[in-house]
Design a protein around this motif. Sequence first.
Motif, PDB file in Angstrom:
ATOM      1  N   THR A  55      45.039  42.714 -71.681  1.00 48.62           N
ATOM      2  CA  THR A  55      46.132  43.312 -70.922  1.00 48.62           C
ATOM      3  C   THR A  55      45.570  44.287 -69.909  1.00 48.62           C
ATOM      4  O   THR A  55      44.715  45.120 -70.239  1.00 48.62           O
ATOM      5  CB  THR A  55      47.111  44.047 -71.857  1.00 48.62           C
ATOM      6  OG1 THR A  55      47.595  43.122 -72.822  1.00 48.62           O
ATOM      7  CG2 THR A  55      48.278  44.619 -71.072  1.00 48.62           C
ATOM      8  N   ASP A 102      39.873  50.040 -69.737  1.00 47.04           N
ATOM      9  CA  ASP A 102      40.161  48.600 -69.664  1.00 47.04           C
ATOM     10  C   ASP A 102      38.962  47.839 -69.105  1.00 47.04           C
ATOM     11  O   ASP A 102      38.349  48.252 -68.118  1.00 47.04           O
ATOM     12  CB  ASP A 102      41.387  48.378 -68.766  1.00 47.04           C
ATOM     13  CG  ASP A 102      41.893  46.954 -68.844  1.00 47.04           C
ATOM     14  OD1 ASP A 102      41.472  46.219 -69.745  1.00 47.04           O
ATOM     15  OD2 ASP A 102      42.721  46.580 -67.990  1.00 47.04           O
ATOM     16  N   ASP A 139      52.977  41.241 -60.333  1.00 50.08           N
ATOM     17  CA  ASP A 139      52.027  42.286 -60.716  1.00 50.08           C
ATOM     18  C   ASP A 139      51.132  42.622 -59.522  1.00 50.08           C
ATOM     19  O   ASP A 139      50.419  41.763 -59.008  1.00 50.08           O
ATOM     20  CB  ASP A 139      51.187  41.774 -61.889  1.00 50.08           C
ATOM     21  CG  ASP A 139      50.330  42.870 -62.500  1.00 50.08           C
ATOM     22  OD1 ASP A 139      49.912  43.776 -61.760  1.00 50.08           O
ATOM     23  OD2 ASP A 139      50.073  42.809 -63.702  1.00 50.08           O
ATOM     24  N   SER A 178      51.451  42.247 -65.966  1.00 49.38           N
ATOM     25  CA  SER A 178      52.581  43.058 -66.407  1.00 49.38           C
ATOM     26  C   SER A 178      53.905  42.418 -66.021  1.00 49.38           C
ATOM     27  O   SER A 178      54.940  42.736 -66.603  1.00 49.38           O
ATOM     28  CB  SER A 178      52.480  44.462 -65.804  1.00 49.38           C
ATOM     29  OG  SER A 178      52.505  44.388 -64.374  1.00 49.38           O
ATOM     30  N   SER A 179      53.885  41.522 -65.030  1.00 47.09           N
ATOM     31  CA  SER A 179      55.068  40.774 -64.614  1.00 47.09           C
ATOM     32  C   SER A 179      54.601  39.435 -64.053  1.00 47.09           C
ATOM     33  O   SER A 179      53.402  39.163 -63.982  1.00 47.09           O
ATOM     34  CB  SER A 179      55.877  41.564 -63.558  1.00 47.09           C
ATOM     35  OG  SER A 179      55.065  41.842 -62.430  1.00 47.09           O
ATOM     36  N   GLY A 230      45.316  47.499 -67.653  1.00 51.05           N
ATOM     37  CA  GLY A 230      45.730  48.883 -67.822  1.00 51.05           C
ATOM     38  C   GLY A 230      44.946  49.576 -68.925  1.00 51.05           C
ATOM     39  O   GLY A 230      44.418  48.937 -69.844  1.00 51.05           O
ATOM     40  N   ASN A 274      48.460  44.105 -59.338  1.00 49.00           N
ATOM     41  CA  ASN A 274      47.025  43.945 -59.572  1.00 49.00           C
ATOM     42  C   ASN A 274      46.529  42.580 -59.101  1.00 49.00           C
ATOM     43  O   ASN A 274      45.345  42.421 -58.803  1.00 49.00           O
ATOM     44  CB  ASN A 274      46.716  44.107 -61.066  1.00 49.00           C
ATOM     45  CG  ASN A 274      46.929  45.524 -61.559  1.00 49.00           C
ATOM     46  OD1 ASN A 274      46.319  46.460 -61.063  1.00 49.00           O
ATOM     47  ND2 ASN A 274      47.821  45.682 -62.516  1.00 49.00           N
ATOM     48  N   GLN A 320      46.285  39.233 -68.780  1.00 49.13           N
ATOM     49  CA  GLN A 320      47.737  39.192 -68.907  1.00 49.13           C
ATOM     50  C   GLN A 320      48.378  40.100 -67.868  1.00 49.13           C
ATOM     51  O   GLN A 320      48.049  41.281 -67.783  1.00 49.13           O
ATOM     52  CB  GLN A 320      48.151  39.626 -70.311  1.00 49.13           C
ATOM     53  CG  GLN A 320      49.649  39.527 -70.555  1.00 49.13           C
ATOM     54  CD  GLN A 320      50.005  39.984 -71.954  1.00 49.13           C
ATOM     55  OE1 GLN A 320      49.384  40.885 -72.494  1.00 49.13           O
ATOM     56  NE2 GLN A 320      51.014  39.370 -72.540  1.00 49.13           N
ATOM     57  N   LYS A 376      53.849  36.637 -68.833  1.00 50.00           N
ATOM     58  CA  LYS A 376      53.136  37.303 -69.917  1.00 50.00           C
ATOM     59  C   LYS A 376      52.848  36.337 -71.057  1.00 50.00           C
ATOM     60  O   LYS A 376      51.864  36.486 -71.777  1.00 50.00           O
ATOM     61  CB  LYS A 376      53.964  38.475 -70.457  1.00 50.00           C
ATOM     62  CG  LYS A 376      54.096  39.646 -69.504  1.00 50.00           C
ATOM     63  CD  LYS A 376      54.894  40.764 -70.168  1.00 50.00           C
ATOM     64  CE  LYS A 376      55.019  41.982 -69.262  1.00 50.00           C
ATOM     65  NZ  LYS A 376      55.787  43.053 -69.919  1.00 50.00           N
TER      66      LYS A 376
END
Length: 449
Positions: A135, A169, A273, A201-202, A137, A275, A199, A228
């Motif tokens: 994940t 992370d 996301d 976040s959205s 973050g 990222n 993974q 996710k």
Amino acid sequence: PGDEVEPGDEVETGDEVETGDDPEAGDGSEADDGTDTGGTDGGVNDVAGFTLSSDSLMINDASENGTYTATLTEGASGSFTVKLDAEPSSDVVLTVKSSKPETVSISEDVKILTFTQYNWDQKQEVTVSGINNNTLGEGSATITLSVKEGRDDAFTMLDDQTVAMEVTDNDVAGFTVSAATLNLQEGASGSFTVKLDAQPSSNVVLTMVSGDPGVVMVSETESFTFTKGNWGEAKTLNVSVTDDDNLIKETISSEFSIGEVIITLSVEDFSGDNNFYGLNTDLKIFISPVNDPPKITSVASDTAKEDELYTYEAKVNDPDDNNNGDLFWSLSDEPSGMQVSDKGVVTWKPKEGVSSSGAVTLTVADGGEDGVVAWSEIFAITVTAVNDAPVIAIDEDDAVVTFTEDDKSIQIGPKLVLSDPDGENNELKLQSATVRIEKFQSDQDELAY
């Protein structure tokens, strides 16, 4: 009392005086009144407590509220040690527990540390691990150390001590493609697979665009959504190369006749996301040529005249070969006298009385690479008859020509024979004839003409 004691005499009573007090009391001695001194060894500087230390973790000293701080990388492990600050009067049991085992775990769900009067000053190790959760973050968890049990009140009344763990992370936003290049022939199809590296976040929407849609087409689904739940599942990207006779010329990138088309995968959806936003990669499709069959693009003339030369120069299209000797021409079921050159030129001079060529097959072939079959054209030529002039022939065996001199007649040849090559008119008439005498010798009765 009945005796007088003179000054300077020693008095011996033979008895000890008991006061009920410690004989050594009164000048700094400790009275034995049954009071517990708090688990110390009698030194005035010993204080009940426990201390943490670490060489492998970035651990900072506890603040006034008893909280330590430490840093751990996701997927890595580290350890810290614990020891008592003073000797206890009885066993002291500490528990060590993580607030988020899914983020930071210890070697056991609840680790037990037991300190006795014999090992109280020996360090005991606690191992912690940052869980690799894929994940994005940073993560955090709290490690709590508590006195579970003991009969030494000085320790059982101690407050908990905590270690605030910050987990760095190790996941990076990105996506992985099964291959960076794909080799395909003209008209062939292939596929890639792609999945996210972490993974999100959205939702993340990945789009696929061909650098030349006329040559390399992508699958009907040109975008994929990763969530996710399915981010780690590989999705298949299908591509296909156009089967086009001129494809090699359109995509040629080198003298080796290999075409190259770029497929771009990118994340451009602002709603996903952040990222992942802006990530992209290029996939290279290398196209190798397939031998295309030669095709006759012209149509043979279907008429000819007898005794006249018929010519048909066949036109051919072949992206791979030139019609300068690279192709092979042939005829089958052709009439007598018909020929084809190595450039595909058909010639024929129909003879007298021939009315048709019949069905003729003209075939052109290349080297037959990749199983390519030859190309054929079937044509038939109708021959138009031409009216030929009659022919005058001399029948030297039956000549009748008469000369008269002094009332005498001399008969000499030749006899003329008339004929029609077409055979259509059997009633030919000689309208006039001229005979030129070349030489006459009367003494020999010879006449040359």
